[in-house]
Motif scaffolding. Structure first.
Motif, PDB file in Angstrom:
ATOM      1  N   ALA A   1       1.115  -1.168   0.021  1.00 56.72           N
ATOM      2  CA  ALA A   1       0.106   0.224   0.604  1.00 56.72           C
ATOM      3  C   ALA A   1       0.704   1.164  -0.113  1.00 56.72           C
ATOM      4  O   ALA A   1       0.569   1.710  -0.311  1.00 56.72           O
ATOM      5  CB  ALA A   1      -1.109  -0.251   1.331  1.00 56.72           C
ATOM      6  N   LEU A   2       1.998   0.862   0.596  1.00 50.63           N
ATOM      7  CA  LEU A   2       3.617   2.703   0.639  1.00 50.63           C
ATOM      8  C   LEU A   2       3.461   2.673  -0.553  1.00 50.63           C
ATOM      9  O   LEU A   2       3.834   3.940  -0.760  1.00 50.63           O
ATOM     10  CB  LEU A   2       3.893   1.830   2.018  1.00 50.63           C
ATOM     11  CG  LEU A   2       5.176   3.131   2.117  1.00 50.63           C
ATOM     12  CD1 LEU A   2       4.285   4.493   2.713  1.00 50.63           C
ATOM     13  CD2 LEU A   2       6.118   2.640   2.958  1.00 50.63           C
ATOM     14  N   ILE A   3       3.747   1.309  -1.189  1.00 45.63           N
ATOM     15  CA  ILE A   3       4.736   1.117  -2.366  1.00 45.63           C
ATOM     16  C   ILE A   3       3.233   2.010  -3.407  1.00 45.63           C
ATOM     17  O   ILE A   3       4.618   2.847  -4.405  1.00 45.63           O
ATOM     18  CB  ILE A   3       5.398   0.503  -2.853  1.00 45.63           C
ATOM     19  CG1 ILE A   3       6.266  -0.009  -2.414  1.00 45.63           C
ATOM     20  CG2 ILE A   3       5.505  -0.305  -4.576  1.00 45.63           C
ATOM     21  CD1 ILE A   3       7.298   0.478  -2.109  1.00 45.63           C
TER      22      ILE A   3
ATOM     23  N   GLY B   1       2.192  -9.367 -19.594  1.00 45.23           N
ATOM     24  CA  GLY B   1       1.951  -8.010 -19.171  1.00 45.23           C
ATOM     25  C   GLY B   1       2.663  -7.539 -17.973  1.00 45.23           C
ATOM     26  O   GLY B   1       2.006  -6.284 -17.367  1.00 45.23           O
ATOM     27  N   LEU B   2       3.746  -8.123 -17.427  1.00 45.95           N
ATOM     28  CA  LEU B   2       4.195  -8.081 -16.034  1.00 45.95           C
ATOM     29  C   LEU B   2       4.556  -6.499 -16.232  1.00 45.95           C
ATOM     30  O   LEU B   2       4.829  -5.653 -15.214  1.00 45.95           O
ATOM     31  CB  LEU B   2       5.398  -8.816 -15.782  1.00 45.95           C
ATOM     32  CG  LEU B   2       4.565 -10.320 -15.005  1.00 45.95           C
ATOM     33  CD1 LEU B   2       5.984 -11.159 -15.167  1.00 45.95           C
ATOM     34  CD2 LEU B   2       4.066 -10.272 -13.833  1.00 45.95           C
ATOM     35  N   ASP B   3       5.590  -6.013 -17.223  1.00 44.95           N
ATOM     36  CA  ASP B   3       6.152  -4.451 -17.530  1.00 44.95           C
ATOM     37  C   ASP B   3       5.557  -3.905 -16.763  1.00 44.95           C
ATOM     38  O   ASP B   3       5.323  -2.569 -16.863  1.00 44.95           O
ATOM     39  CB  ASP B   3       7.147  -4.619 -18.699  1.00 44.95           C
ATOM     40  CG  ASP B   3       7.879  -6.035 -19.235  1.00 44.95           C
ATOM     41  OD1 ASP B   3       6.970  -6.561 -19.276  1.00 44.95           O
ATOM     42  OD2 ASP B   3       8.873  -5.950 -19.780  1.00 44.95           O
TER      43      ASP B   3
ATOM     44  N   LEU C   1       3.629  -5.898  -8.915  1.00 44.89           N
ATOM     45  CA  LEU C   1       4.753  -6.435  -9.108  1.00 44.89           C
ATOM     46  C   LEU C   1       5.615  -6.627  -7.391  1.00 44.89           C
ATOM     47  O   LEU C   1       6.085  -7.944  -6.644  1.00 44.89           O
ATOM     48  CB  LEU C   1       5.692  -5.857  -9.282  1.00 44.89           C
ATOM     49  CG  LEU C   1       5.206  -5.431 -11.273  1.00 44.89           C
ATOM     50  CD1 LEU C   1       5.980  -4.840 -11.532  1.00 44.89           C
ATOM     51  CD2 LEU C   1       5.133  -6.840 -11.685  1.00 44.89           C
ATOM     52  N   PHE C   2       5.603  -5.683  -6.455  1.00 46.72           N
ATOM     53  CA  PHE C   2       6.698  -5.852  -5.061  1.00 46.72           C
ATOM     54  C   PHE C   2       6.250  -6.933  -4.154  1.00 46.72           C
ATOM     55  O   PHE C   2       5.797  -7.607  -3.809  1.00 46.72           O
ATOM     56  CB  PHE C   2       6.410  -4.422  -4.779  1.00 46.72           C
ATOM     57  CG  PHE C   2       6.822  -4.612  -2.738  1.00 46.72           C
ATOM     58  CD1 PHE C   2       8.091  -4.575  -3.130  1.00 46.72           C
ATOM     59  CD2 PHE C   2       6.148  -4.809  -1.749  1.00 46.72           C
ATOM     60  CE1 PHE C   2       8.720  -4.323  -1.693  1.00 46.72           C
ATOM     61  CE2 PHE C   2       6.960  -4.956  -0.341  1.00 46.72           C
ATOM     62  CZ  PHE C   2       8.443  -4.239  -0.487  1.00 46.72           C
ATOM     63  N   TYR C   3       4.383  -6.946  -3.854  1.00 44.34           N
ATOM     64  CA  TYR C   3       3.189  -8.051  -3.625  1.00 44.34           C
ATOM     65  C   TYR C   3       4.009  -9.491  -3.127  1.00 44.34           C
ATOM     66  O   TYR C   3       3.867  -9.783  -3.014  1.00 44.34           O
ATOM     67  CB  TYR C   3       2.379  -7.701  -3.171  1.00 44.34           C
ATOM     68  CG  TYR C   3       1.364  -8.299  -3.177  1.00 44.34           C
ATOM     69  CD1 TYR C   3       1.478  -7.954  -1.381  1.00 44.34           C
ATOM     70  CD2 TYR C   3       0.207  -9.238  -3.478  1.00 44.34           C
ATOM     71  CE1 TYR C   3       0.438  -9.021  -0.569  1.00 44.34           C
ATOM     72  CE2 TYR C   3      -0.823  -9.566  -2.326  1.00 44.34           C
ATOM     73  CZ  TYR C   3      -0.240 -10.442  -1.489  1.00 44.34           C
ATOM     74  OH  TYR C   3      -0.910 -10.887  -0.623  1.00 44.34           O
ATOM     75  N   ARG C   4       4.194  -9.274  -5.273  1.00 40.35           N
ATOM     76  CA  ARG C   4       4.054 -10.853  -5.763  1.00 40.35           C
ATOM     77  C   ARG C   4       5.659 -11.248  -4.717  1.00 40.35           C
ATOM     78  O   ARG C   4       5.761 -12.276  -4.215  1.00 40.35           O
ATOM     79  CB  ARG C   4       4.134 -11.252  -7.118  1.00 40.35           C
ATOM     80  CG  ARG C   4       2.801 -10.771  -7.940  1.00 40.35           C
ATOM     81  CD  ARG C   4       2.558 -10.661  -9.128  1.00 40.35           C
ATOM     82  NE  ARG C   4       3.394 -11.411  -9.753  1.00 40.35           N
ATOM     83  CZ  ARG C   4       4.247 -11.982 -10.644  1.00 40.35           C
ATOM     84  NH1 ARG C   4       4.807 -11.049 -10.403  1.00 40.35           N
ATOM     85  NH2 ARG C   4       4.690 -12.876 -11.861  1.00 40.35           N
ATOM     86  N   HIS C   5       7.009 -10.209  -5.350  1.00 37.96           N
ATOM     87  CA  HIS C   5       8.244 -10.717  -4.215  1.00 37.96           C
ATOM     88  C   HIS C   5       8.101 -10.805  -3.097  1.00 37.96           C
ATOM     89  O   HIS C   5       8.403 -11.928  -2.355  1.00 37.96           O
ATOM     90  CB  HIS C   5       8.964  -9.268  -5.004  1.00 37.96           C
ATOM     91  CG  HIS C   5       9.144  -9.149  -6.221  1.00 37.96           C
ATOM     92  ND1 HIS C   5       9.659 -10.533  -6.899  1.00 37.96           N
ATOM     93  CD2 HIS C   5       8.954  -8.453  -7.705  1.00 37.96           C
ATOM     94  CE1 HIS C   5      10.027 -10.042  -8.368  1.00 37.96           C
ATOM     95  NE2 HIS C   5       9.716  -8.668  -8.506  1.00 37.96           N
TER      96      HIS C   5
ATOM     97  N   PHE D   1      13.969  -0.394  -6.806  1.00 33.19           N
ATOM     98  CA  PHE D   1      13.110  -1.526  -6.836  1.00 33.19           C
ATOM     99  C   PHE D   1      13.467  -2.513  -7.014  1.00 33.19           C
ATOM    100  O   PHE D   1      13.041  -3.924  -6.926  1.00 33.19           O
ATOM    101  CB  PHE D   1      11.321  -0.726  -8.049  1.00 33.19           C
ATOM    102  CG  PHE D   1      10.148  -1.611  -7.541  1.00 33.19           C
ATOM    103  CD1 PHE D   1       9.389  -1.099  -6.379  1.00 33.19           C
ATOM    104  CD2 PHE D   1      10.481  -2.247  -8.705  1.00 33.19           C
ATOM    105  CE1 PHE D   1       8.103  -1.792  -6.545  1.00 33.19           C
ATOM    106  CE2 PHE D   1       8.459  -2.770  -8.943  1.00 33.19           C
ATOM    107  CZ  PHE D   1       7.782  -3.098  -7.385  1.00 33.19           C
ATOM    108  N   ASP D   2      13.927  -2.947  -8.673  1.00 27.31           N
ATOM    109  CA  ASP D   2      14.113  -4.076  -9.159  1.00 27.31           C
ATOM    110  C   ASP D   2      15.072  -4.649  -8.180  1.00 27.31           C
ATOM    111  O   ASP D   2      14.879  -5.923  -7.824  1.00 27.31           O
ATOM    112  CB  ASP D   2      14.728  -4.219 -10.713  1.00 27.31           C
ATOM    113  CG  ASP D   2      13.791  -3.313 -11.198  1.00 27.31           C
ATOM    114  OD1 ASP D   2      12.209  -3.999 -11.207  1.00 27.31           O
ATOM    115  OD2 ASP D   2      13.953  -3.311 -12.781  1.00 27.31           O
ATOM    116  N   ALA D   3      16.183  -4.443  -7.747  1.00 24.07           N
ATOM    117  CA  ALA D   3      16.954  -4.547  -6.749  1.00 24.07           C
ATOM    118  C   ALA D   3      16.290  -5.791  -5.596  1.00 24.07           C
ATOM    119  O   ALA D   3      16.648  -6.405  -5.425  1.00 24.07           O
ATOM    120  CB  ALA D   3      17.864  -3.909  -6.911  1.00 24.07           C
ATOM    121  N   ILE D   4      15.656  -4.641  -4.399  1.00 22.23           N
ATOM    122  CA  ILE D   4      14.724  -5.329  -3.562  1.00 22.23           C
ATOM    123  C   ILE D   4      13.985  -6.997  -4.320  1.00 22.23           C
ATOM    124  O   ILE D   4      13.860  -7.530  -3.545  1.00 22.23           O
ATOM    125  CB  ILE D   4      14.252  -4.374  -2.988  1.00 22.23           C
ATOM    126  CG1 ILE D   4      14.990  -3.468  -2.745  1.00 22.23           C
ATOM    127  CG2 ILE D   4      13.348  -5.066  -2.497  1.00 22.23           C
ATOM    128  CD1 ILE D   4      14.819  -1.939  -2.352  1.00 22.23           C
ATOM    129  N   GLY D   5      13.135  -6.022  -5.346  1.00 20.64           N
ATOM    130  CA  GLY D   5      11.608  -7.669  -5.607  1.00 20.64           C
ATOM    131  C   GLY D   5      12.143  -8.990  -6.075  1.00 20.64           C
ATOM    132  O   GLY D   5      12.725  -9.496  -5.733  1.00 20.64           O
TER     133      GLY D   5
END
Length: 485
Positions: free
Chosen positions: A25-27, A119-121, A128-132, A208-212
């Motif tokens: 939610a914050l993201i 269509g993830l992009d 996306l963050f939630y899935r990770h 974002f990508d690095a953390i996920g």
């Protein structure tokens, strides 16, 4: 059966899990993608459900027995997977139905990495963050996290820990208290995640990508923020970082604890372990074989490119991560089938990897060799030794029992998929991908699972649970003896 105590524990665990809706939610607020309301609604619903379970039974504090431990673990993973689907159903994107949302949620939490989403992009960052995040929590097992926290609330944890942790031997604790053991596991897990995220960031990923991707890598989950998976970055350095951390995550976490204890760093701990030696030998052999076949068929222009692809794809599939730099299905000869079969071995016991586990394969091989020796020398006594210690017949029997149960469940799931109209290659690979918590398969599920029928998706969800809970934890609930007083 202490049902009121079970409801109280489930309530507390659901309340704890509801807080995972808040970071996405914050993201959503930070990236202004408009999906924050879906996560707030999911948080309120899950928190309310947790309170409804907990409050009427808040004074029930009976001691957990083994049976209650098994039931709590299975119930919690089932409830958790169902609640985890709420944001995916409530969000406007990807706007999944019940079946697809449940499939995606269970796939994330069991670290299977199979997806129905394309269509993830273009998906909102919050989704996306939630899935990770779901994969990261499922990697070590949120039950272990709960065991570290919930003793403060009056819940004993040994039964939960034994049911949750992977591997044939579940009584070994790194510290005298089970809560301290769980905390030690999570400190190691968190440290590796931070190190992986920093390495990805320094190699060129954005934060974002690095953390996920660090979440998915350490969990050996395989979810990515892009349809092209790791191939999106087109970076040999990022591929190598991913390989290193996948190998580290596929090693028993108790060995990490021993190697980096307060007495100093002792890297020889890894090589002294028979399972790790076998794991690394198998990984090396697989990479060399894949590399030689790619070179002989001149698939890539240079040896360096062939080695990069062979190393990444072999490690990714064999550790059951399922990341991809390109479609390995298009590779020549038997390579796609070979890589799928490598996932049956999987990672080491006590790691975040799936599969049967290296130690079980090792013990089964040793037992087979012992039987051959007995044919030649019927009166001789042969013992099976692992790490210079004799392995008891009880452990060998348990490993054979696991293998038999695994084979039975595999056949039943595959036959059920065939009955839904799925072709044989797709059914075989989808069964392997779900039971081994791998993700990608062959045939119609080579890239995603969105096109298979709904019945097949529910069957595969059951397969994911069987794989994540190592067969017996779930299978024991189907025995009449479990429900007798």
């Amino acid at each position: 059966m202490e049902y009121r105590t079970l409801f109280r524990i489930i309530g507390l665990l659901v309340i704890l899990f509801s807080t995972t809706m808040l970071p996405p939610a914050l993201i959503a607020v930070l990236y202004k993608d408009g999906e924050g309301i879906a996560f707030v609604q999911a948080f309120v619903i899950s928190l309310t459900l947790g309170l409804l379970f907990w409050y009427p039974n808040r004074r029930a504090k009976a001691e957990l027995r083994n049976r209650e431990g098994f039931l709590v673990v299975v119930l919690f993973w089932t409830v958790l997977g169902s609640i985890g689907a709420l944001p995916l159903m409530l969000s406007s994107e990807p706007n999944l139905g019940v079946t697809d949302a449940m499939f995606e949620s269970f796939s994330a939490l069991t670290t299977t990495g199979a997806t129905v989403i394309t269509g993830l992009d273009d998906l909102p960052k919050a989704i996306l963050f939630y899935r990770h995040l779901l994969q990261w929590l499922g990697g070590m097992g949120i039950i272990v996290l709960a065991v570290a926290v919930l003793p403060m609330l009056g819940i004993g944890g040994m039964q939960l820990y034994r049911c949750e942790t992977p591997g044939p031997v579940k009584d070994n604790k790194m510290t005298p208290r089970i809560a301290e053991t769980a905390k030690a596991l999570w400190y190691i897990y968190l440290t590796m995640t931070i190190a992986c995220a920093l390495a990805y960031y320094l190699a060129g990923m954005n934060s974002f990508d690095a953390i996920g991707h660090a979440f998915s890598t350490i969990a050996i989950g395989g979810f990515s923020s892009y349809d092209a998976s790791m191939g999106h970055f087109d970076s040999p350095v990022i591929n190598l970082i991913c390989v290193v951390f996948l190998l580290l995550s596929a090693i028993n976490f108790s060995l990490h604890f021993t190697a980096f204890s307060r007495r100093g760093i002792n890297l020889s701990t890894y090589w002294r372990d028979a399972e790790v030696r076998m794991f690394l030998i198998l990984q090396l052999a697989l990479v060399v074989l894949v590399f030689l076949i790619l070179m002989s068929n001149q698939i890539y222009d240079s040896p360096e490119a062939a080695l990069d692809k062979a190393l990444f794809q072999a490690v990714s599939i064999s550790t059951t991560a399922g990341f991809a730099t390109e479609s390995f299905v298009a590779w020549p000869l038997f390579l796609p089938i070979l890589l799928i079969f490598s996932s049956f071995v999987g990672g080491c016991a006590g790691s975040t990897g799936g599969g049967i586990k290296v130690v079980r394969i090792t013990l089964l091989t040793m037992q087979g060799l012992r039987e051959l020796k007995r044919l030649i020398h019927p009166r001789a006594m042969f013992s099976i030794r692992l790490n210079n210690k004799a392995v008891g017949d009880r452990v060998i029997d348990a490993v054979w029992g696991f293998f038999a149960a695994y084979s039975l469940v595999f056949v039943l799931i595959m036959v059920a998929l065939l009955a839904t109209g799925m072709d044989d290659i797709t059914a075989f690979s989808a069964t392997a991908a779900s039971l081994n918590n791998l993700g990608p398969g062959l045939g119609d599920v080579a890239s995603h699972y969105g096109d298979i029928n709904s019945t097949a998706k529910w069957i595969l969800v059951l397969g994911m649970l069987f794989g994540r809970l190592e067969i017996f934890t779930l299978l024991v609930l189907f025995t009449p003896a479990f429900w007798k007083n």
